[in-house]
Design a protein around this motif. Structure first.
Motif, short mmCIF file in Angstrom:
data_model
loop_
_atom_site.label_atom_id
_atom_site.label_comp_id
_atom_site.label_asym_id
_atom_site.label_seq_id
_atom_site.Cartn_x
_atom_site.Cartn_y
_atom_site.Cartn_z
N GLU A 249 34.12 50.58 45.24
CA GLU A 249 32.68 50.68 45.00
C GLU A 249 32.39 51.59 43.82
O GLU A 249 31.49 51.30 43.00
CB GLU A 249 31.99 51.17 46.27
N LEU A 250 33.12 52.68 43.71
CA LEU A 250 32.95 53.58 42.58
C LEU A 250 33.26 52.87 41.28
O LEU A 250 32.52 53.00 40.29
CB LEU A 250 33.86 54.80 42.75
N VAL A 259 31.30 44.61 43.33
CA VAL A 259 32.38 45.25 44.08
C VAL A 259 33.39 44.20 44.52
O VAL A 259 33.04 43.18 45.12
CB VAL A 259 31.84 45.99 45.33
N ASP A 260 34.65 44.44 44.21
CA ASP A 260 35.75 43.59 44.64
C ASP A 260 36.73 44.47 45.41
O ASP A 260 37.37 45.36 44.84
CB ASP A 260 36.44 42.96 43.42
N TYR A 261 36.81 44.26 46.73
CA TYR A 261 37.69 45.07 47.56
C TYR A 261 39.14 44.59 47.51
O TYR A 261 40.02 45.22 48.12
CB TYR A 261 37.20 45.06 49.01
N GLY A 262 39.38 43.51 46.79
CA GLY A 262 40.73 42.98 46.67
C GLY A 262 41.00 41.89 47.69
O GLY A 262 40.62 42.00 48.86
N GLY A 275 31.30 42.74 47.41
CA GLY A 275 30.17 43.52 47.88
C GLY A 275 29.03 43.51 46.87
O GLY A 275 28.80 42.51 46.18
N THR A 276 28.35 44.62 46.73
CA THR A 276 27.15 44.73 45.90
C THR A 276 27.47 44.49 44.43
O THR A 276 28.50 44.92 43.91
CB THR A 276 26.53 46.14 46.06
N ASP A 277 26.55 43.82 43.75
CA ASP A 277 26.67 43.56 42.32
C ASP A 277 25.88 44.62 41.56
O ASP A 277 24.66 44.72 41.70
CB ASP A 277 26.13 42.16 42.00
N TYR A 278 26.58 45.41 40.75
CA TYR A 278 25.94 46.49 39.99
C TYR A 278 25.78 46.15 38.52
O TYR A 278 25.55 47.03 37.70
CB TYR A 278 26.76 47.78 40.12
N SER A 279 25.87 44.87 38.19
CA SER A 279 25.80 44.48 36.78
C SER A 279 24.45 44.81 36.14
O SER A 279 24.38 45.03 34.93
CB SER A 279 26.09 42.98 36.63
#
Length: 548
Positions: A249-250, A259-262, A275-279
């Motif tokens: 997330e960071l 967010v890509d947790y893999g 997860g959340t898109d911070y683009s």
């Protein structure tokens, strides 16, 4: 808090404009500088309440605040002395709101709570004021308007006196703009990234505006450091998530990505991969070209350390499990050249007995006396530390990572890089009591920590994995053992001494801060002004970056 005060401003503005419209009428109202500045205030406050502290909103807030102060100055220092109408202009009708209350509240909010704009915008209030003045002078000169202020009466005042008036007013509004807008210029290109601990929050979370995690009792540290010229940001990661999930997330927040947790991790852990898109809302606008410092409090320490490992060395497990075209850059490794320093604050770097002692059958907590008041207060901690299970594997939570065996296992996967500076700040809030036993000091320890801290200060034993917890682990800050908050066991380290040469690739173990686990946040009921601490910290690291 900024939203609360600006919502109050909106209410006061609506009351004031209702009174003003009743007195002057709609059209005549907006020939006055007072009404224009208050209209800008109303609009900017509405935008701030809806969108938060975005730069365009803050620019508009800056202009309106400067104009409001100018309104108060002109009213109190020019119009009241000339007319003798003190009560009418400042203490009754719309004047009470537009000339006095709203300027005071708006200035207080902007100067002490809101994010202030870049120095490059300091010319705007004077420009807007000049534009207004020139329009009013033109209307007065062409006889389309009389006033609305005595210094615009160019035909009766004459050109020379009008120029003097306008020059003085522009000098005043320029001085106001400087006083309101000035803050220290950037000290360096270093960016300081703050990562909160268990059950914490950051700048993406609404509650940060009302109750900042960084600076709980004496004001937002992030804003304070930015005001001092040290570019700082507060990330928002999963309050109870694992170090892996929080690191992912960071990365997304810093790079402005989703967010890509893999693939491998998310399938094993039993949760969604993305997860959340911070683009559209990155924490930084130019992470790839940034030199940055990671600062993690409590479990934020584990988060920033794992982040440093993944961004530089990647994850072989994710590489093996994921199509190269589908693999996040975070897991490829080879990045993070901009990482300059890692700082941990009261971090359970080697785990904490706060979890392990309850699982050691040889340790009976019922034999340890704790006053009833602290037992009741400690119940508040259950919701803070206990994860809300949502179907994922139990090892994908912060509570798992903070067990000593698990923390030590994580440490074995994290590199101490030769070109990165490392600093570990432990805390301690225990003392030797009158009975000769170690116990939490109630003068500096939050009541909700007392029970757990008492148990930790008496515990010795062996973990399930065979790690021996001896008496050196008994001093603690209420949640984390002081010795654990130092360097990772086995990593190169040295005790820090004032004035010594600081080298990269070595953990600098800083002197233990006297205070409980929340002391470096600012405390809760045990209030601590941590502004000097953080200012000293960023200055020290900046001096390393820009040696004299």
């Amino acid at each position: 808090m900024a939203r609360v005060l600006n919502f109050l401003i909106i209410i006061l503005e609506l009351i004031a404009f209702k009174k003003a419209f009743k007195w002057h009428g709609l059209k005549k109202n907006f020939i006055y500088y007072t009404q224009i500045s208050n209209l800008l205030t109303l609009v900017s406050s509405i935008l701030l309440v809806i969108f938060g502290g975005k730069e365009p909103v803050e620019v508009l807030r800056f202009i309106s605040v400067c104009m409001l102060i100018m309104t108060f100055f002109v009213t109190a220092c020019i119009l009241v002395p000339m007319s003798g109408m003190l009560k009418e202009l400042l203490f009754s009708g719309s004047g009470l709101f537009h000339h006095l209350l709203i300027p005071i509240i708006s200035t207080f909010s902007y100067m002490l709570i809101e994010k202030r704009v870049s120095l490059k915008w300091m010319w705007l209030p004077a420009t807007v004021t000049l534009a207004y003045g020139l329009v009013m002078l033109y209307f007065n000169y062409t006889k389309r308007l009389e006033g609305p202020y005595p210094f615009f009466l160019i035909r009766s005042n004459g050109v020379k006196m009008t120029v003097v008036w306008m020059t003085c007013l522009l000098l005043v509004v320029s001085a106001i703009s400087f006083a309101v807008g000035y803050h220290s210029p950037k000290k360096s290109d270093l960016k300081f990234i703050f990562v909160h601990g268990l059950s914490g929050w950051g700048s993406y979370d609404t509650q940060y505006e009302y109750f900042p995690y960084w600076g709980t009792s004496h004001g937002d540290i992030i804003r304070y450091l930015n005001e001092k010229g040290y570019e700082s940001y507060a990330a928002s990661v999963a309050p109870k998530g694992s170090a892996w999930d929080r690191a992912c997330e960071l990365y997304a927040q810093l790079t402005g990505t989703r967010v890509d947790y893999g693939k491998a991790h998310s399938e094993k852990a039993g949760h969604e991969r993305f997860g959340t898109d911070y683009s559209k809302q990155p924490l930084l606008n130019n992470f790839a070209d940034s030199r940055f410092v990671l600062i993690g409090h409590s479990f934020g320490g584990a988060t920033v350390r794992l982040f440093s490992e993944l961004i530089r060395n990647g994850s072989q497990e994710e590489i093996a499990a994921t199509d190269p075209d589908d693999l996040s850059d975070f897991f490829k490794g080879g990045g993070g050249d901009g990482l300059y320093a890692v700082v941990t604050l009261a971090a359970p770097t080697n785990g904490t007995t706060a979890y392990d002692l309850y699982e050691d059958e040889s340790f009976d907590v019922s034999e340890i006396y704790v006053p009833e008041e602290y037992i009741e207060k400690s119940k508040r901690m259950s919701g803070v530390s206990t994860p809300v299970y949502d179907g994922r594997q139990l090892w994908d939570y912060a509570a798992f990572d903070m067990h000593i065996d698990n923390a030590l296992a994580m440490n074995e996967t994290i590199t101490t890089f030769d070109d990165v500076y490392y600093f570990a700040y432990p805390c301690v809030s225990t003392k030797v009591g009158e009975n000769g036993l170690l116990e939490p000091d109630p003068e500096i320890t939050e009541g909700l920590f007392i029970k757990g801290s008492t148990y930790m200060s008496r515990y010795t034993g062996t973990t399930a994995g065979g790690f021996i917890v001896d008496e050196s682990w008994q001093p603690n800050d209420g949640l984390v053992n002081t010795v654990s908050a130092g360097a990772p066991i086995g990593a190169p380290s040295a005790e820090y001494k004032e004035g010594q040469t600081i080298n990269p690739g070595v953990w600098n173990l800083m002197p233990a801060t006297t205070g409980d686990h929340m002391s470096l946040q600012g405390g809760l009921t045990k209030r601590v002004n941590v502004k000097p601490f953080y200012l000293k910290l960023v200055k020290m690291i900046t001096r390393l970056f820009l040696p004299v």
